[in-house]
Scaffold this motif. Structure first.
Motif, PDB file in Angstrom:
ATOM      1  N   LEU A  74     -73.484  20.178 -13.851  1.00  0.00           N
ATOM      2  CA  LEU A  74     -73.241  19.247 -14.949  1.00  0.00           C
ATOM      3  C   LEU A  74     -73.500  17.828 -14.484  1.00  0.00           C
ATOM      4  CD1 LEU A  74     -69.812  20.788 -15.963  1.00  0.00           C
ATOM      5  CD2 LEU A  74     -71.923  21.069 -17.268  1.00  0.00           C
ATOM      6  N   LEU A  75     -74.088  17.027 -15.360  1.00  0.00           N
ATOM      7  CA  LEU A  75     -74.313  15.616 -15.102  1.00  0.00           C
ATOM      8  C   LEU A  75     -73.329  14.804 -15.939  1.00  0.00           C
ATOM      9  CD1 LEU A  75     -77.686  13.735 -15.017  1.00  0.00           C
ATOM     10  CD2 LEU A  75     -75.904  12.943 -16.543  1.00  0.00           C
ATOM     11  N   LEU A  76     -72.580  13.908 -15.294  1.00  0.00           N
ATOM     12  CA  LEU A  76     -71.644  13.026 -15.985  1.00  0.00           C
ATOM     13  C   LEU A  76     -72.135  11.591 -15.833  1.00  0.00           C
ATOM     14  CD1 LEU A  76     -69.950  15.634 -15.139  1.00  0.00           C
ATOM     15  CD2 LEU A  76     -67.940  14.166 -15.348  1.00  0.00           C
ATOM     16  N   ALA A  77     -72.457  10.940 -16.935  1.00  0.00           N
ATOM     17  CA  ALA A  77     -72.855   9.530 -16.907  1.00  0.00           C
ATOM     18  C   ALA A  77     -71.603   8.681 -17.018  1.00  0.00           C
ATOM     19  CB  ALA A  77     -73.811   9.221 -18.058  1.00  0.00           C
ATOM     20  N   VAL A  78     -71.371   7.831 -16.026  1.00  0.00           N
ATOM     21  CA  VAL A  78     -70.112   7.086 -15.904  1.00  0.00           C
ATOM     22  C   VAL A  78     -70.366   5.594 -16.094  1.00  0.00           C
ATOM     23  CG1 VAL A  78     -68.167   6.529 -14.403  1.00  0.00           C
ATOM     24  CG2 VAL A  78     -69.181   8.820 -14.337  1.00  0.00           C
ATOM     25  N   SER A  79     -69.586   4.970 -16.963  1.00  0.00           N
ATOM     26  CA  SER A  79     -69.618   3.525 -17.139  1.00  0.00           C
ATOM     27  C   SER A  79     -68.444   2.902 -16.407  1.00  0.00           C
ATOM     28  CB  SER A  79     -69.533   3.155 -18.626  1.00  0.00           C
ATOM     29  OG  SER A  79     -70.706   3.516 -19.303  1.00  0.00           O
ATOM     30  N   SER A  80     -68.739   1.880 -15.617  1.00  0.00           N
ATOM     31  CA  SER A  80     -67.696   1.190 -14.862  1.00  0.00           C
ATOM     32  C   SER A  80     -68.283  -0.120 -14.390  1.00  0.00           C
ATOM     33  CB  SER A  80     -67.222   2.057 -13.685  1.00  0.00           C
ATOM     34  OG  SER A  80     -68.286   2.290 -12.788  1.00  0.00           O
ATOM     35  N   SER A  81     -67.800  -0.641 -13.248  1.00  0.00           N
ATOM     36  CA  SER A  81     -68.379  -1.857 -12.698  1.00  0.00           C
ATOM     37  C   SER A  81     -69.784  -1.609 -12.169  1.00  0.00           C
ATOM     38  CB  SER A  81     -67.495  -2.404 -11.571  1.00  0.00           C
ATOM     39  OG  SER A  81     -67.417  -1.471 -10.508  1.00  0.00           O
ATOM     40  N   SER A  82     -70.150  -0.348 -11.978  1.00  0.00           N
ATOM     41  CA  SER A  82     -71.506   0.008 -11.587  1.00  0.00           C
ATOM     42  C   SER A  82     -71.948   1.208 -12.426  1.00  0.00           C
ATOM     43  CB  SER A  82     -71.581   0.357 -10.104  1.00  0.00           C
ATOM     44  OG  SER A  82     -70.782   1.486  -9.820  1.00  0.00           O
ATOM     45  N   CYS A  83     -73.255   1.364 -12.572  1.00  0.00           N
ATOM     46  CA  CYS A  83     -73.799   2.506 -13.291  1.00  0.00           C
ATOM     47  C   CYS A  83     -74.013   3.651 -12.311  1.00  0.00           C
ATOM     48  CB  CYS A  83     -75.145   2.158 -13.911  1.00  0.00           C
ATOM     49  SG  CYS A  83     -75.068   1.065 -15.332  1.00  0.00           S
ATOM     50  N   ARG A  84     -73.623   4.848 -12.683  1.00  0.00           N
ATOM     51  CA  ARG A  84     -73.921   5.986 -11.846  1.00  0.00           C
ATOM     52  C   ARG A  84     -73.760   7.280 -12.634  1.00  0.00           C
ATOM     53  NH1 ARG A  84     -68.699   4.651 -10.381  1.00  0.00           N
ATOM     54  NH2 ARG A  84     -67.216   6.331 -10.024  1.00  0.00           N
ATOM     55  N   TYR A  85     -74.364   8.324 -12.100  1.00  0.00           N
ATOM     56  CA  TYR A  85     -74.034   9.626 -12.622  1.00  0.00           C
ATOM     57  C   TYR A  85     -73.468  10.469 -11.498  1.00  0.00           C
ATOM     58  CZ  TYR A  85     -77.856  12.808 -11.051  1.00  0.00           C
ATOM     59  OH  TYR A  85     -78.701  13.620 -10.337  1.00  0.00           O
ATOM     60  N   ILE A  86     -72.574  11.363 -11.877  1.00  0.00           N
ATOM     61  CA  ILE A  86     -71.957  12.296 -10.945  1.00  0.00           C
ATOM     62  C   ILE A  86     -72.498  13.680 -11.275  1.00  0.00           C
ATOM     63  CG2 ILE A  86     -69.789  13.168  -9.995  1.00  0.00           C
ATOM     64  CD1 ILE A  86     -70.100  10.149  -9.763  1.00  0.00           C
ATOM     65  N   TYR A  87     -73.073  14.362 -10.287  1.00  0.00           N
ATOM     66  CA  TYR A  87     -73.584  15.714 -10.466  1.00  0.00           C
ATOM     67  C   TYR A  87     -72.587  16.676  -9.838  1.00  0.00           C
ATOM     68  CZ  TYR A  87     -76.780  19.717  -9.929  1.00  0.00           C
ATOM     69  OH  TYR A  87     -77.360  20.958  -9.968  1.00  0.00           O
ATOM     70  N   VAL A  88     -71.996  17.534 -10.673  1.00  0.00           N
ATOM     71  CA  VAL A  88     -70.963  18.469 -10.200  1.00  0.00           C
ATOM     72  C   VAL A  88     -71.367  19.891 -10.545  1.00  0.00           C
ATOM     73  CG1 VAL A  88     -69.145  16.742 -10.497  1.00  0.00           C
ATOM     74  CG2 VAL A  88     -69.602  18.369 -12.339  1.00  0.00           C
ATOM     75  N   ASP A  89     -70.781  20.849  -9.836  1.00  0.00           N
ATOM     76  CA  ASP A  89     -70.988  22.240 -10.224  1.00  0.00           C
ATOM     77  C   ASP A  89     -70.042  22.572 -11.378  1.00  0.00           C
ATOM     78  OD1 ASP A  89     -68.456  22.778  -9.153  1.00  0.00           O
ATOM     79  OD2 ASP A  89     -69.256  23.597  -7.292  1.00  0.00           O
ATOM     80  N   LYS A  90     -70.091  23.796 -11.853  1.00  0.00           N
ATOM     81  CA  LYS A  90     -69.325  24.162 -13.042  1.00  0.00           C
ATOM     82  C   LYS A  90     -67.833  24.298 -12.765  1.00  0.00           C
ATOM     83  CE  LYS A  90     -73.322  26.324 -15.193  1.00  0.00           C
ATOM     84  NZ  LYS A  90     -73.951  27.578 -15.703  1.00  0.00           N
TER      85      LYS A  90
END
Length: 431
Positions: free
Chosen positions: A277-293
């Motif tokens: 799964l890809l999680l697009a995260v908004s915060s002080s920096s832009c990033r995505y977190i790639y996690v398993d199920k």
């Protein structure tokens, strides 16, 4: 947590995210869920004589503006789809919706006015699409808002609509899965293709969520499993990024803490990506977190802005590629990017990917013009369609650009030489 009065005023906080540039100020209420089968939503439907199309010449980018400056935001700026070999640009502003149908080479064919603005849309099949619309209601003593899940056919006939306070939806398994906020909790509603409610179950109570995040829940459906990320913690932190997994019967299979952070965050999107799964995260920096199920971190990507002063991050996974897009608050410009997972940041002792990204900004005589943002992307073969909003003098309004899907083209140049089309000059769609 927020008290009852504040909740009644502030449901659907996603409206605030949608209005970073346009400064929408919304007070929100809630209406009971019910299905409507009437079709009062269009003033004109589609079957258009191509002989009246504005231009027979294709282009790589266009602006869709309004002649009346007061309606400069009443343009198709939010979502883009392809149905029956046509490009559908959808949007609007406040309680007015608008859609424009274009050819694949961005020749405008016709436009339709809608009852509400369409904020998100997904294709259901070759003849129908599902959209989340936002509505507002005002009186001298009360202001309220909500959101609908609506199915349209390709002629913009409304097939059915469900009223509620929805924050996200997904089309999967010939069904529509939607997150809805009711009372002091969020629920997962499952509808069939006719708008009938198959199942509804509670997924989260407000007290479990960090204040200010409770109305922006998003979801993903993968192999009949429903994944919902959220941010837990009080207003002063620390904050926990959590992941829930349910089956379609509402049984909780997983409640996982992904990580803990000291800064407030929000998860804008979650998508299936490779085997996880890809999680697009908004915060002080832009990033995505790639996690398993099971919520275990497999990788992480960071991108704009380099000064780390804030980010509005959105994402889509298209043909196995992870696209990122949104708004850079440092440059006041929208951007679109492509995650490059083959390049690692060697100086960091963790799996951090670089992201290849281009800034979307408009140039006049070589001078960048600010106040723009990217709302959505559509991958079609060897072309990536990008839709968003630009506010400047002129052109302004919605822009649509057709670019190389690997982002090897200069998008800014395409926008600089884009044709300006006024919505009033596009013929109405006919039934």
């Amino acid at each position: 947590m927020m008290n009852g009065k504040i909740i009644a005023i502030t449901v659907i906080l996603i409206v605030i995210i949608s209005a970073v540039i346009s400064m929408e100020i919304t007070q929100i209420g809630h209406s009971n869920t019910q299905v409507h089968t009437s079709s009062p939503n269009t003033s004109s439907l589609i079957e258009h004589d191509n002989s009246t199309t504005l231009s027979t010449t294709g282009r790589d980018a266009i602006f869709i503006d309004r002649k009346d400056p007061k309606k400069s935001l009443d343009v198709p700026q939010y979502a883009i789809l392809k149905i029956k070999d046509k490009i559908y640009a959808l949007g609007g502003y406040n309680d007015e919706g608008v859609a424009v149908i274009l050819s694949e080479d961005l020749r405008p064919i016709c436009h339709a006015k809608l009852k509400h603005k369409l904020w998100r849309a997904e294709k259901y099949d070759e003849d129908r699409f599902v959209a989340m619309s936002i509505w507002y209601w005002y009186s001298e003593t009360l202001a309220a808002a909500g959101s609908n899940i609506t199915m349209f056919d390709y002629k913009f006939n409304q097939i059915w609509s469900v009223n509620g306070n929805f924050t996200d939806f997904k089309v999967a398994n010939n069904k529509i899965y939607a997150i809805e906020h009711r009372g002091n909790s969020s629920y997962l509603d499952i509808f069939d293709g006719n708008g009938n409610l198959i199942k509804s179950f509670k997924v989260l109570d407000d007290e479990e969520i960090e204040e200010g995040q409770q109305y922006s829940l998003t979801l993903e459906v993968n192999d009949s499993k429903i994944y919902i990320p959220y941010i837990s913690g009080n207003v002063t932190g620390p904050y926990k990024l959590m992941l829930l997994r349910f089956d379609e019967q509402g049984n909780l299979e997983l409640k996982k803490e992904i990580y803990v952070t000291k800064e407030p965050e929000g998860v804008e999107h979650i998508f299936s990506h490779k085997n996880g799964l890809l999680l697009a995260v908004s915060s002080s920096s832009c990033r995505y977190i790639y996690v398993d199920k099971d919520g275990n971190i497999l990788g992480e990507a960071t991108w704009l802005p380099p000064s780390r002063n804030g980010c509005w991050a959105k994402a889509k996974v298209l043909n196995g590629r992870a696209y990122i897009f949104g708004w850079d608050p440092n440059l006041f410009t929208g951007y679109v990017g492509l995650i490059n997972e083959s390049i690692y940041a060697i100086y960091l002792n963790e799996s951090i990917y670089h992201a290849k990204a281009q800034e979307i900004f408009v140039q006049r005589n070589g001078t960048p013009q600010g106040n723009s943002l990217v709302r959505d992307v559509l991958l079609d073969g060897d072309k990536l369609y990008v839709i968003g909003l630009v506010q400047m003098y002129p052109p302004s309004g919605a822009f649509i650009a057709k670019v190389d899907p690997y982002l090897n083209e200069d998008i800014s140049y395409l926008l600089e030489r884009a044709d300006v089309i006024y919505l009033e000059d596009i013929p109405p769609c006919k039934s």
